[in-house]
Write a protein that holds these residues in place. Structure first.
Motif, mmCIF file in Angstrom:
data_model
loop_
_atom_site.group_PDB
_atom_site.id
_atom_site.type_symbol
_atom_site.label_atom_id
_atom_site.label_comp_id
_atom_site.label_asym_id
_atom_site.label_seq_id
_atom_site.Cartn_x
_atom_site.Cartn_y
_atom_site.Cartn_z
ATOM 1 N N GLY A 64 0.829 -1.212 0.000
ATOM 2 C CA GLY A 64 0.000 0.000 0.000
ATOM 3 C C GLY A 64 0.858 1.255 0.000
ATOM 4 O O GLY A 64 0.635 2.187 -0.803
ATOM 5 N N ASN A 65 1.850 1.302 0.883
ATOM 6 C CA ASN A 65 2.710 2.498 0.950
ATOM 7 C C ASN A 65 3.483 2.698 -0.338
ATOM 8 O O ASN A 65 3.582 3.813 -0.862
ATOM 9 N N VAL A 168 0.741 14.672 0.174
ATOM 10 C CA VAL A 168 1.060 14.081 1.473
ATOM 11 C C VAL A 168 0.389 12.707 1.574
ATOM 12 O O VAL A 168 -0.817 12.576 1.345
ATOM 13 N N HIS A 169 1.192 11.696 1.913
ATOM 14 C CA HIS A 169 0.672 10.341 2.148
ATOM 15 C C HIS A 169 0.827 10.019 3.628
ATOM 16 O O HIS A 169 1.844 10.359 4.229
ATOM 17 N N MET A 170 -0.171 9.334 4.203
ATOM 18 C CA MET A 170 -0.037 8.876 5.583
ATOM 19 C C MET A 170 0.127 7.360 5.603
ATOM 20 O O MET A 170 -0.704 6.638 5.061
ATOM 21 N N ASP A 171 1.248 6.909 6.225
ATOM 22 C CA ASP A 171 1.379 5.488 6.542
ATOM 23 C C ASP A 171 0.599 5.300 7.839
ATOM 24 O O ASP A 171 1.129 5.484 8.937
ATOM 25 N N VAL A 196 -3.935 7.467 2.273
ATOM 26 C CA VAL A 196 -3.594 6.795 3.527
ATOM 27 C C VAL A 196 -3.592 5.298 3.279
ATOM 28 O O VAL A 196 -4.388 4.784 2.495
ATOM 29 N N CYS A 197 -2.645 4.605 3.919
ATOM 30 C CA CYS A 197 -2.667 3.145 3.906
ATOM 31 C C CYS A 197 -2.874 2.679 5.349
ATOM 32 O O CYS A 197 -2.118 3.066 6.242
ATOM 33 N N VAL A 198 -3.913 1.890 5.559
ATOM 34 C CA VAL A 198 -4.251 1.388 6.898
ATOM 35 C C VAL A 198 -4.116 -0.136 6.898
ATOM 36 O O VAL A 198 -4.663 -0.806 6.016
ATOM 37 N N CYS A 199 -3.400 -0.673 7.878
ATOM 38 C CA CYS A 199 -3.268 -2.136 7.965
ATOM 39 C C CYS A 199 -4.428 -2.719 8.769
ATOM 40 O O CYS A 199 -4.695 -2.286 9.888
ATOM 41 N N LEU A 212 -5.657 0.936 0.939
ATOM 42 C CA LEU A 212 -5.107 2.226 0.512
ATOM 43 C C LEU A 212 -6.314 3.065 0.103
ATOM 44 O O LEU A 212 -7.199 2.562 -0.607
ATOM 45 N N ALA A 213 -6.361 4.326 0.543
ATOM 46 C CA ALA A 213 -7.539 5.150 0.218
ATOM 47 C C ALA A 213 -7.120 6.530 -0.265
ATOM 48 O O ALA A 213 -6.054 7.042 0.116
ATOM 49 N N GLY A 214 -7.961 7.116 -1.119
ATOM 50 C CA GLY A 214 -7.684 8.459 -1.658
ATOM 51 C C GLY A 214 -8.774 8.838 -2.643
ATOM 52 O O GLY A 214 -9.898 8.305 -2.571
#
Ligand code: TLP
Length: 343
Positions: A64-65, A168-171, A196-199, A212-214
């Motif tokens: 995802g990242n 800007v990306h959020m891990d 954002v990528c959320v596990c 992964l969302a956007g």
């Protein structure tokens, strides 16, 4: 010896009986054709919870990242992130290998970037260099000890980076832990950022998977990049079914593991020769044992012999609490640590 208590990571959780039932009964189709209803429902629900237009189910946080980094950047550009970020330390050099990017790592004590940290490293493309391509925020920050971003910092960094033309990306591997600790909603935390990528397979308890969302456009591009990485998963509804339960029920379990981490932190603060590396905000603790005249590796080995698993990282020991350890396991870990230090 009784069963081991595994504090090495929150990735070690096993699927619950309910997850296994849902996996067995999942309605599936070929997700590369977009035809797996269980995956489609998971993606739609994740997008709704995160307040983004669309989401993509990926096998891991790493995929995802790195998909996001590829989607947001051009080769030769620079990525600004904390210098202990997972995207640079634990993702196999992929920003360089896959996206051809350079890293501008920011040294911090707590893993949390401020706008001046970012501003000092921002560069616009000129005839002399490619310039900045992306800012990455890790929330919570793993190697800094599970620290969470204040909402105001996310907002300021995103607003000013956007004004400078930088995404800007959020891990958010542990975004729900951050939300639990800081009292904000996950959608408020990610509203300012582009992706954002959320596990789902960490504290939330899924056996496999991240989202992964956007924007819809970003996710359409990311779908192609996921395929390039070999992440087209066909009848993935089998794992999405368990991931959906983790997404719905996992967040409610986090306060318990945060309280367990506080219990461990209090015991460690009291123990002689043991030094907690930083305050504990979520489910990650680091401590040192050097003042007791022993190495972290030898203490980790001693704990293992007593059925308690942790990871020694250099001179620090990392401990994570999660759904599959309870207070009795924490009490056992404290007793085992005292024994090791005495021995
Ligand atoms: N972290 C793992 C190890 O790789 C260190 C762990 O045990 O903590 N972002 C963050 C902040 C992470 O901590 C991790 C995994 C990932 C991304 C990657 O997730 P996966 O393992 O699903 O690729």
């Amino acid at each position: 010896m009784p069963a081991t208590a595994d504090f090495r990571s929150d990735t070690v959780t096993r699927p619950t009986p309910e997850m296994r039932r849902a996996m067995a009964e999942a309605e599936v189709g070929d997700d590369v054709f977009g035809e797996d209803p269980t995956v489609n429902q998971l993606e739609a629900r994740a997008a709704e919870i995160l307040g983004k237009e669309a989401a993509l189910f990926v096998p891991s946080g790493t995929m995802g990242n790195q998909t996001a980094i590829k989607a947001h950047t051009q080769p030769g550009q620079e990525i600004i992130c904390d210098d202990r970020s997972h995207v640079i330390l634990y993702e196999m050099g992929m920003p360089a290998l896959f996206s051809g990017c350079l890293i501008r790592g920011v040294p911090t004590t707590d893993g949390i970037l401020s706008w001046p940290d970012v501003a000092a490293r921002l560069r616009h493309a000129t005839d002399h260099f490619q310039g900045s391509g992306l800012v990455v925020l890790e929330n919570t920050h793993n190697m800094a000890g599970g620290t969470a971003y204040p909402l105001s910092s996310i907002e300021e960094i995103a607003e000013k980076s956007h004004a400078a033309g930088i995404k800007v990306h959020m891990d958010g591997a542990r975004l729900f832990n951050a939300a639990e600790a800081m009292g904000y909603s996950v959608s408020d935390a990610v509203a300012p950022v582009d992706s954002v990528c959320v596990c789902l397979s960490k504290g939330l308890g899924a056996p496999v998977g991240s989202v992964l969302a956007g924007t819809a456009e970003f996710i359409a591009g990311s779908r192609r990049i996921r395929k390039a990485l070999g992440g087209g998963m066909r009848q993935a509804g089998v794992i999405a079914a368990a991931a959906r339960i983790a997404l719905e029920d996992g967040p409610g379990q986090l306060s318990k593991s945060h309280a367990d981490a506080q219990y461990l932190a209090a015991a460690i603060r009291e123990a002689d020769g043991v030094e907690l590396v930083s305050d504990v905000q979520t489910n990650i603790l680091f401590f040192r044992v050097s003042a007791a005249g022993v190495s972290a590796a030898s203490v980790a080995e001693g704990l293992k012999q007593r059925g308690v698993l942790v990871i020694a990282m250099g001179d620090r020991i990392r401990v994570l609490t999660h759904r599959d350890v309870d207070r009795a396991d924490c009490e056992r870990a404290v007793a085992a640590l005292r024994e090791c230090l005495k021995a």
